[in-house]
Design a protein around this motif. Structure first.
Motif, PDB file in Angstrom:
ATOM      1  N   GLN A 158      30.283   2.441  57.571  1.00  0.00           N
ATOM      2  CA  GLN A 158      30.838   3.691  58.084  1.00  0.00           C
ATOM      3  C   GLN A 158      30.298   4.899  57.330  1.00  0.00           C
ATOM      4  O   GLN A 158      29.958   5.924  57.926  1.00  0.00           O
ATOM      5  CB  GLN A 158      32.367   3.658  57.989  1.00  0.00           C
ATOM      6  N   GLN A 159      30.236   4.770  56.015  1.00  0.00           N
ATOM      7  CA  GLN A 159      29.773   5.887  55.193  1.00  0.00           C
ATOM      8  C   GLN A 159      29.142   5.341  53.922  1.00  0.00           C
ATOM      9  O   GLN A 159      29.750   4.536  53.221  1.00  0.00           O
ATOM     10  CB  GLN A 159      30.943   6.826  54.842  1.00  0.00           C
ATOM     11  N   TRP A 160      27.930   5.780  53.659  1.00  0.00           N
ATOM     12  CA  TRP A 160      27.260   5.396  52.425  1.00  0.00           C
ATOM     13  C   TRP A 160      27.855   6.162  51.256  1.00  0.00           C
ATOM     14  O   TRP A 160      28.435   7.241  51.430  1.00  0.00           O
ATOM     15  CB  TRP A 160      25.769   5.657  52.510  1.00  0.00           C
ATOM     16  N   GLY A 161      27.713   5.598  50.080  1.00  0.00           N
ATOM     17  CA  GLY A 161      28.277   6.207  48.883  1.00  0.00           C
ATOM     18  C   GLY A 161      27.598   7.516  48.525  1.00  0.00           C
ATOM     19  O   GLY A 161      26.468   7.800  48.971  1.00  0.00           O
ATOM     20  N   PRO A 162      28.259   8.341  47.733  1.00  0.00           N
ATOM     21  CA  PRO A 162      27.644   9.615  47.325  1.00  0.00           C
ATOM     22  C   PRO A 162      26.413   9.378  46.462  1.00  0.00           C
ATOM     23  O   PRO A 162      26.448   8.545  45.544  1.00  0.00           O
ATOM     24  CB  PRO A 162      28.762  10.309  46.533  1.00  0.00           C
ATOM     25  N   PRO A 163      25.313  10.080  46.724  1.00  0.00           N
ATOM     26  CA  PRO A 163      24.102   9.867  45.916  1.00  0.00           C
ATOM     27  C   PRO A 163      24.304  10.164  44.436  1.00  0.00           C
ATOM     28  O   PRO A 163      23.619   9.586  43.593  1.00  0.00           O
ATOM     29  CB  PRO A 163      23.089  10.837  46.553  1.00  0.00           C
ATOM     30  N   ALA A 164      25.256  11.052  44.118  1.00  0.00           N
ATOM     31  CA  ALA A 164      25.481  11.395  42.710  1.00  0.00           C
ATOM     32  C   ALA A 164      25.960  10.202  41.899  1.00  0.00           C
ATOM     33  O   ALA A 164      25.727  10.141  40.692  1.00  0.00           O
ATOM     34  CB  ALA A 164      26.504  12.530  42.606  1.00  0.00           C
ATOM     35  N   ALA A 165      26.625   9.246  42.547  1.00  0.00           N
ATOM     36  CA  ALA A 165      27.116   8.070  41.819  1.00  0.00           C
ATOM     37  C   ALA A 165      25.952   7.249  41.274  1.00  0.00           C
ATOM     38  O   ALA A 165      26.001   6.757  40.142  1.00  0.00           O
ATOM     39  CB  ALA A 165      27.990   7.225  42.732  1.00  0.00           C
ATOM     40  N   CYS A 166      24.901   7.083  42.072  1.00  0.00           N
ATOM     41  CA  CYS A 166      23.729   6.355  41.607  1.00  0.00           C
ATOM     42  C   CYS A 166      22.862   7.216  40.684  1.00  0.00           C
ATOM     43  O   CYS A 166      22.284   6.715  39.714  1.00  0.00           O
ATOM     44  CB  CYS A 166      22.899   5.884  42.796  1.00  0.00           C
ATOM     45  N   GLN A 167      22.774   8.510  40.985  1.00  0.00           N
ATOM     46  CA  GLN A 167      21.933   9.394  40.182  1.00  0.00           C
ATOM     47  C   GLN A 167      22.491   9.581  38.779  1.00  0.00           C
ATOM     48  O   GLN A 167      21.727   9.754  37.820  1.00  0.00           O
ATOM     49  CB  GLN A 167      21.802  10.741  40.881  1.00  0.00           C
ATOM     50  N   PHE A 168      23.810   9.556  38.641  1.00  0.00           N
ATOM     51  CA  PHE A 168      24.417   9.736  37.324  1.00  0.00           C
ATOM     52  C   PHE A 168      24.054   8.578  36.394  1.00  0.00           C
ATOM     53  O   PHE A 168      23.680   8.784  35.236  1.00  0.00           O
ATOM     54  CB  PHE A 168      25.928   9.850  37.477  1.00  0.00           C
ATOM     55  N   ALA A 169      24.158   7.353  36.904  1.00  0.00           N
ATOM     56  CA  ALA A 169      23.798   6.194  36.087  1.00  0.00           C
ATOM     57  C   ALA A 169      22.308   6.225  35.739  1.00  0.00           C
ATOM     58  O   ALA A 169      21.912   5.906  34.606  1.00  0.00           O
ATOM     59  CB  ALA A 169      24.141   4.915  36.829  1.00  0.00           C
ATOM     60  N   THR A 170      21.470   6.614  36.696  1.00  0.00           N
ATOM     61  CA  THR A 170      20.032   6.695  36.432  1.00  0.00           C
ATOM     62  C   THR A 170      19.722   7.774  35.398  1.00  0.00           C
ATOM     63  O   THR A 170      18.867   7.587  34.522  1.00  0.00           O
ATOM     64  CB  THR A 170      19.277   6.985  37.732  1.00  0.00           C
ATOM     65  N   PHE A 171      20.428   8.895  35.467  1.00  0.00           N
ATOM     66  CA  PHE A 171      20.211   9.974  34.507  1.00  0.00           C
ATOM     67  C   PHE A 171      20.542   9.538  33.086  1.00  0.00           C
ATOM     68  O   PHE A 171      19.797   9.838  32.142  1.00  0.00           O
ATOM     69  CB  PHE A 171      21.052  11.194  34.883  1.00  0.00           C
ATOM     70  N   VAL A 172      21.654   8.825  32.926  1.00  0.00           N
ATOM     71  CA  VAL A 172      22.029   8.341  31.589  1.00  0.00           C
ATOM     72  C   VAL A 172      20.971   7.386  31.056  1.00  0.00           C
ATOM     73  O   VAL A 172      20.598   7.431  29.868  1.00  0.00           O
ATOM     74  CB  VAL A 172      23.417   7.675  31.627  1.00  0.00           C
ATOM     75  N   GLY A 173      20.443   6.519  31.918  1.00  0.00           N
ATOM     76  CA  GLY A 173      19.394   5.601  31.482  1.00  0.00           C
ATOM     77  C   GLY A 173      18.117   6.319  31.083  1.00  0.00           C
ATOM     78  O   GLY A 173      17.503   5.998  30.055  1.00  0.00           O
ATOM     79  N   ILE A 174      17.693   7.320  31.877  1.00  0.00           N
ATOM     80  CA  ILE A 174      16.469   8.069  31.563  1.00  0.00           C
ATOM     81  C   ILE A 174      16.640   8.848  30.262  1.00  0.00           C
ATOM     82  O   ILE A 174      15.744   8.863  29.401  1.00  0.00           O
ATOM     83  CB  ILE A 174      16.110   9.003  32.727  1.00  0.00           C
ATOM     84  N   PHE A 175      17.780   9.502  30.098  1.00  0.00           N
ATOM     85  CA  PHE A 175      18.010  10.274  28.871  1.00  0.00           C
ATOM     86  C   PHE A 175      18.028   9.363  27.657  1.00  0.00           C
ATOM     87  O   PHE A 175      17.498   9.720  26.595  1.00  0.00           O
ATOM     88  CB  PHE A 175      19.328  11.041  28.973  1.00  0.00           C
ATOM     89  N   THR A 176      18.616   8.183  27.790  1.00  0.00           N
ATOM     90  CA  THR A 176      18.659   7.241  26.669  1.00  0.00           C
ATOM     91  C   THR A 176      17.258   6.803  26.266  1.00  0.00           C
ATOM     92  O   THR A 176      16.949   6.711  25.072  1.00  0.00           O
ATOM     93  CB  THR A 176      19.512   6.022  27.043  1.00  0.00           C
ATOM     94  N   VAL A 177      16.404   6.557  27.254  1.00  0.00           N
ATOM     95  CA  VAL A 177      15.032   6.136  26.946  1.00  0.00           C
ATOM     96  C   VAL A 177      14.260   7.259  26.248  1.00  0.00           C
ATOM     97  O   VAL A 177      13.621   7.032  25.202  1.00  0.00           O
ATOM     98  CB  VAL A 177      14.311   5.700  28.233  1.00  0.00           C
ATOM     99  N   LEU A 178      14.326   8.473  26.795  1.00  0.00           N
ATOM    100  CA  LEU A 178      13.570   9.589  26.216  1.00  0.00           C
ATOM    101  C   LEU A 178      14.099   9.978  24.835  1.00  0.00           C
ATOM    102  O   LEU A 178      13.322  10.189  23.896  1.00  0.00           O
ATOM    103  CB  LEU A 178      13.620  10.794  27.167  1.00  0.00           C
ATOM    104  N   TYR A 179      15.399  10.047  24.705  1.00  0.00           N
ATOM    105  CA  TYR A 179      15.989  10.427  23.416  1.00  0.00           C
ATOM    106  C   TYR A 179      15.738   9.350  22.368  1.00  0.00           C
ATOM    107  O   TYR A 179      15.435   9.650  21.211  1.00  0.00           O
ATOM    108  CB  TYR A 179      17.490  10.662  23.589  1.00  0.00           C
ATOM    109  N   GLY A 180      15.855   8.088  22.769  1.00  0.00           N
ATOM    110  CA  GLY A 180      15.600   7.004  21.832  1.00  0.00           C
ATOM    111  C   GLY A 180      14.164   6.986  21.353  1.00  0.00           C
ATOM    112  O   GLY A 180      13.888   6.735  20.174  1.00  0.00           O
ATOM    113  N   ALA A 181      13.210   7.261  22.262  1.00  0.00           N
ATOM    114  CA  ALA A 181      11.800   7.289  21.867  1.00  0.00           C
ATOM    115  C   ALA A 181      11.527   8.439  20.905  1.00  0.00           C
ATOM    116  O   ALA A 181      10.829   8.269  19.889  1.00  0.00           O
ATOM    117  CB  ALA A 181      10.916   7.399  23.104  1.00  0.00           C
ATOM    118  N   ALA A 182      12.065   9.630  21.206  1.00  0.00           N
ATOM    119  CA  ALA A 182      11.824  10.789  20.348  1.00  0.00           C
ATOM    120  C   ALA A 182      12.466  10.610  18.969  1.00  0.00           C
ATOM    121  O   ALA A 182      11.831  10.850  17.932  1.00  0.00           O
ATOM    122  CB  ALA A 182      12.364  12.047  21.026  1.00  0.00           C
TER     123      ALA A 182
END
Length: 245
Positions: free
Chosen positions: A69-93
């Protein structure tokens, strides 16, 4: 400032593990987004319908398909992806910077250590929120796929069952479950990094407080004050000879 190698090595190890865990969040979420054509499965709502339009009775061999009926809000998936990307970049730096500190045998200043603690605590709450959001959204999607556990298969087995959607659902459970477990690992690692950052802040504060006091304490133990150590002692007057009559 004096370097505590044990804390710094532990912090480097935590950042290295966070890079791996962050990649295990980003890659499955990216694969799932590609398979679902940019749609987010988290918190999606739908129902099962038979060919004649009646509600499904979940009988074996019955031809039915899932209607979203209705797909989930894109922000729900984007938020988890953002945390993962930030963790990778911050951890490398940060990992590179701490390796440089180990080579140069110095550490952060007191203010820099405080900022590290503040940032680690903030991202800890963000990653914890993203973990809860991903877990709840994944559970909601599993309820939709299994029709609230009334279908003759579990959520894990439903990825091998044709759902008759216009997206590829052949590996959604593997991708989302891996991202969920990895995101909780990221949250645990951010908790460890917050504790290590606080310990390093405490160590820096102790060094900052005790550093100026060490010379004075050493001089007090030797029995003279700092003012006496820099000025020569006044000469004693020569003794007057005594003439015996």
């Amino acid at each position: 400032m004096e370097l505590d190698r044990r804390l710094l090595l532990a912090h480097c190890a935590a950042h290295a593990l966070s890079i791996v865990a962050g990649l295990l969040v980003v890659v499955p979420m990216a694969l799932n987004g590609s398979a679902f054509k940019g749609r987010c499965a988290l918190f999606s709502t739908g129902y099962w319908r038979t060919e004649d339009g009646a509600e499904p009775a979940a009988q074996p061999g019955e031809m039915s398909h899932l209607v979203v009926q209705q797909w989930g809000p894109p922000a729900a998936c984007q938020f988890a992806t953002f945390v993962g990307i930030f963790t990778v970049l911050y951890g490398a730096a940060q990992g590179w910077r701490y390796l440089f500190y180990l080579h140069g045998r110095h550490d952060d200043t007191l203010f820099s250590s405080f900022l590290t603690v503040l940032l680690s605590v903030c991202v800890l709450f963000l990653s914890g929120g993203a973990s809860v959001l991903l877990s709840l959204g994944f559970s909601s999607w599993c309820d939709t796929v299994t029709n609230d556990n009334t279908r003759p298969y579990s959520c894990a087995k439903s990825q091998s069952v044709p759902l008759y959607l216009d997206v590829d659902t052949s590996s959604f459970y593997t991708e989302l479950s891996l991202a969920q477990a990895s995101l909780w690992c990221v949250t645990a690692l951010w908790l460890a990094q917050s504790i290590l950052a606080f310990l390093r802040l405490y160590h820096s504060h102790s060094q900052h407080i005790s550093g100026p006091c060490l010379p004075r304490e050493k001089e007090l133990l030797l029995g003279h004050s700092p003012s006496d150590s820099g000025s020569p002692s006044p000469p004693h007057p020569p003794a007057t000879p005594t003439i015996l009559v």
